[in-house]
Design a protein around this motif. Structure first.
Motif, short mmCIF file in Angstrom:
data_model
loop_
_atom_site.label_atom_id
_atom_site.label_comp_id
_atom_site.label_asym_id
_atom_site.label_seq_id
_atom_site.Cartn_x
_atom_site.Cartn_y
_atom_site.Cartn_z
N ASP A 1 3.68 -5.35 10.56
CA ASP A 1 2.58 -4.69 9.87
C ASP A 1 3.15 -3.60 8.97
O ASP A 1 3.94 -2.77 9.43
CB ASP A 1 1.61 -4.08 10.89
CG ASP A 1 0.53 -3.24 10.25
OD1 ASP A 1 -0.38 -3.82 9.63
OD2 ASP A 1 0.60 -1.99 10.33
N VAL A 2 2.76 -3.60 7.70
CA VAL A 2 3.20 -2.55 6.77
C VAL A 2 2.43 -1.27 7.07
O VAL A 2 1.20 -1.24 6.94
CB VAL A 2 3.00 -2.98 5.31
CG1 VAL A 2 3.34 -1.83 4.37
CG2 VAL A 2 3.86 -4.19 4.98
N SER B 1 -0.37 0.60 4.57
CA SER B 1 -0.47 -0.43 3.53
C SER B 1 -1.54 -0.09 2.50
O SER B 1 -1.42 -0.46 1.33
CB SER B 1 -0.75 -1.79 4.16
OG SER B 1 -1.95 -1.76 4.93
N HIS C 1 0.78 -4.11 -4.11
CA HIS C 1 0.20 -5.12 -3.24
C HIS C 1 1.05 -6.39 -3.16
O HIS C 1 1.13 -7.02 -2.11
CB HIS C 1 -1.22 -5.47 -3.70
CG HIS C 1 -1.33 -5.83 -5.14
ND1 HIS C 1 -1.41 -4.88 -6.13
CD2 HIS C 1 -1.37 -7.03 -5.75
CE1 HIS C 1 -1.50 -5.48 -7.30
NE2 HIS C 1 -1.47 -6.78 -7.11
N VAL D 1 3.82 -5.77 -0.70
CA VAL D 1 3.27 -5.81 0.65
C VAL D 1 3.08 -7.26 1.09
O VAL D 1 3.45 -7.63 2.21
CB VAL D 1 1.93 -5.04 0.70
CG1 VAL D 1 1.21 -5.28 2.03
CG2 VAL D 1 2.16 -3.54 0.49
N ASP E 1 -0.93 -7.77 4.77
CA ASP E 1 0.00 -6.65 4.95
C ASP E 1 0.80 -6.78 6.24
O ASP E 1 1.40 -5.80 6.72
CB ASP E 1 -0.74 -5.31 4.91
CG ASP E 1 -1.83 -5.20 5.97
OD1 ASP E 1 -2.02 -6.17 6.75
OD2 ASP E 1 -2.52 -4.17 6.01
N THR F 1 -6.06 -6.21 2.90
CA THR F 1 -5.94 -4.79 3.22
C THR F 1 -7.24 -4.05 2.88
O THR F 1 -7.73 -3.23 3.65
CB THR F 1 -4.77 -4.17 2.44
OG1 THR F 1 -3.55 -4.82 2.83
CG2 THR F 1 -4.65 -2.68 2.73
#
Length: 376
Positions: free
Chosen positions: A39-40, A43, A52, A55, A84, A368
């Protein structure tokens, strides 16, 4: 050993909304399998800053790294792209290799792109001990594509655990390196099949595990009634595909794959993009690849939630959101959505005439953005 558990699952050939209503079609994921979550972090900020596509690449890279390891070990694994981040379910035999590769991927994202990719895993047995459920089946979505369908709350609990803690996984003592071979990002933003239509990115979460089967079946039936079947509401058509000609995007792809800017690879990637324009139009294998691409795109995922990207009119969206809002007010579900003019693709292509799968998101970080509304 049950390393072939997922490979050996029976494939269901009936619509997903029917599969969801029959518990006998699902099996418990074995206790000695593992849930990997990436998981970023922050994000939303990265997406707001215009990153984006980076990501999305980070999330795609998480899946590609594990798929390459799984293919080397002749193991089939289910995976879910989240825009993300990603969720991958793997047996013990490849867990250490996957985590090792993902920590290298994490370091690369941090050093080259200045964002932190959370990486963690948990044992399925531990989730069962906590009272979670994790049931899975496989559904034939179309002639070419079979997808995993999951009921239960284990994947969401695992994701919440990863986001709520900052456990650092140390690199294991193994020679394995990060292998993102096959990860491609060659397509520009993709307009809807019909001019003036829109792209709707949706996340739908039943308010309880017990409600998932009935709620998700009802939602998918309503979606099909309003938008048409998966093929009709699919955001990708061959006619709208345009290859990128951005040096910046090619550089980012090389940085993500190789951890350093190798101009030979940038040049090779640019040449492949240039040649592909001719190849995909004039070579039978290229034309077949293009024909297969929409069907092999992950436009619908059920991983304990519904995640989908669809194309249609604003009127169709208003009708669907009206139905979802009624279900929300009845205490059946929560939902989040985002509307954009285009969608974006990242891809895993082992060879033009071999395995390929494509990960779809609404432009400007559709998943996101949708997840922000989901939390309201």
């Amino acid at each position: 050993m049950n390393n072939d558990f997922y490979r050996n699952l029976l494939i269901q050939h009936i619509p997903i909304h029917e599969v969801l209503l029959d518990p006998s079609l699902f099996e418990n994921v074995p206790e000695n399998w593992n849930i990997i979550v990436t998981d970023v972090q922050n994000s939303t900020a990265a997406v707001s800053a215009g990153n984006h596509q980076l990501v999305n690449l980070a999330a795609t890279g998480s899946i590609v790294a594990c798929l390459n390891i799984a293919r080397e070990n002749q193991v089939m694994i289910p995976f879910f792209f989240g825009g993300d981040g990603a969720t991958i379910i793997v047996p013990d035999i490849i867990l250490k290799q996957c985590l090792h590769a993902l920590i290298l991927h994490q370091e690369n994202c941090q050093s080259n792109f200045n964002f932190f990719l959370r990486v963690d895993s948990c044992k399925v047995s531990d989730m069962y001990t906590k009272g979670a459920t994790l049931k899975i089946t496989k559904v034939k979505l179309n002639d070419l594509h079979t997808i995993p369908v999951v009921l239960g709350d284990a994947l969401q609990m695992a994701e919440d655990d990863v986001k709520s803690k900052s456990r650092k996984i140390e690199l294991s003592d193994m020679p394995y390196n990060l292998n993102l071979k096959g990860m491609e990002c060659k397509w520009d933003k993709i307009a809807p099949p019909v001019d003036n239509n829109e792209i709707l990115t949706l996340i739908i979460n039943a308010q309880s595990t017990e409600l998932q089967s009935a709620v998700y079946s009802d939602v998918l039936s309503k979606m099909e009634f309003i938008y048409g079947d998966v093929k009709k509401r699919h955001p990708i058509t061959i006619e709208k595909l345009i290859m990128i000609n951005s040096l910046g995007q090619l550089k980012n792809e090389v940085l993500m794959k190789f951890s350093e800017l190798k101009w030979v690879e940038v040049f090779a990637s640019a040449i492949r993009s240039f040649m592909a324009r001719w190849y995909l139009k004039n070579n039978p294998k290229g034309r077949n690849y293009l024909k297969e691409l929409p069907e092999l795109t992950e436009s619908l995922m059920v991983d304990g939630t519904i995640n989908t990207v669809i194309s249609g009119t604003s009127k169709q969206r208003e009708l669907l959101l009206y139905e979802l809002q009624k279900m929300k007010e009845q205490g059946l579900l929560h939902y989040g959505y985002y509307v954009s003019k285009t969608s974006v693709l990242s891809c895993y292509v082992t060879a033009i005439d071999d395995y390929h799968v494509h990960f779809l998101d609404g432009d400007q970080g559709g998943y996101t953005q949708a997840s922000k509304l989901l939390k309201v």
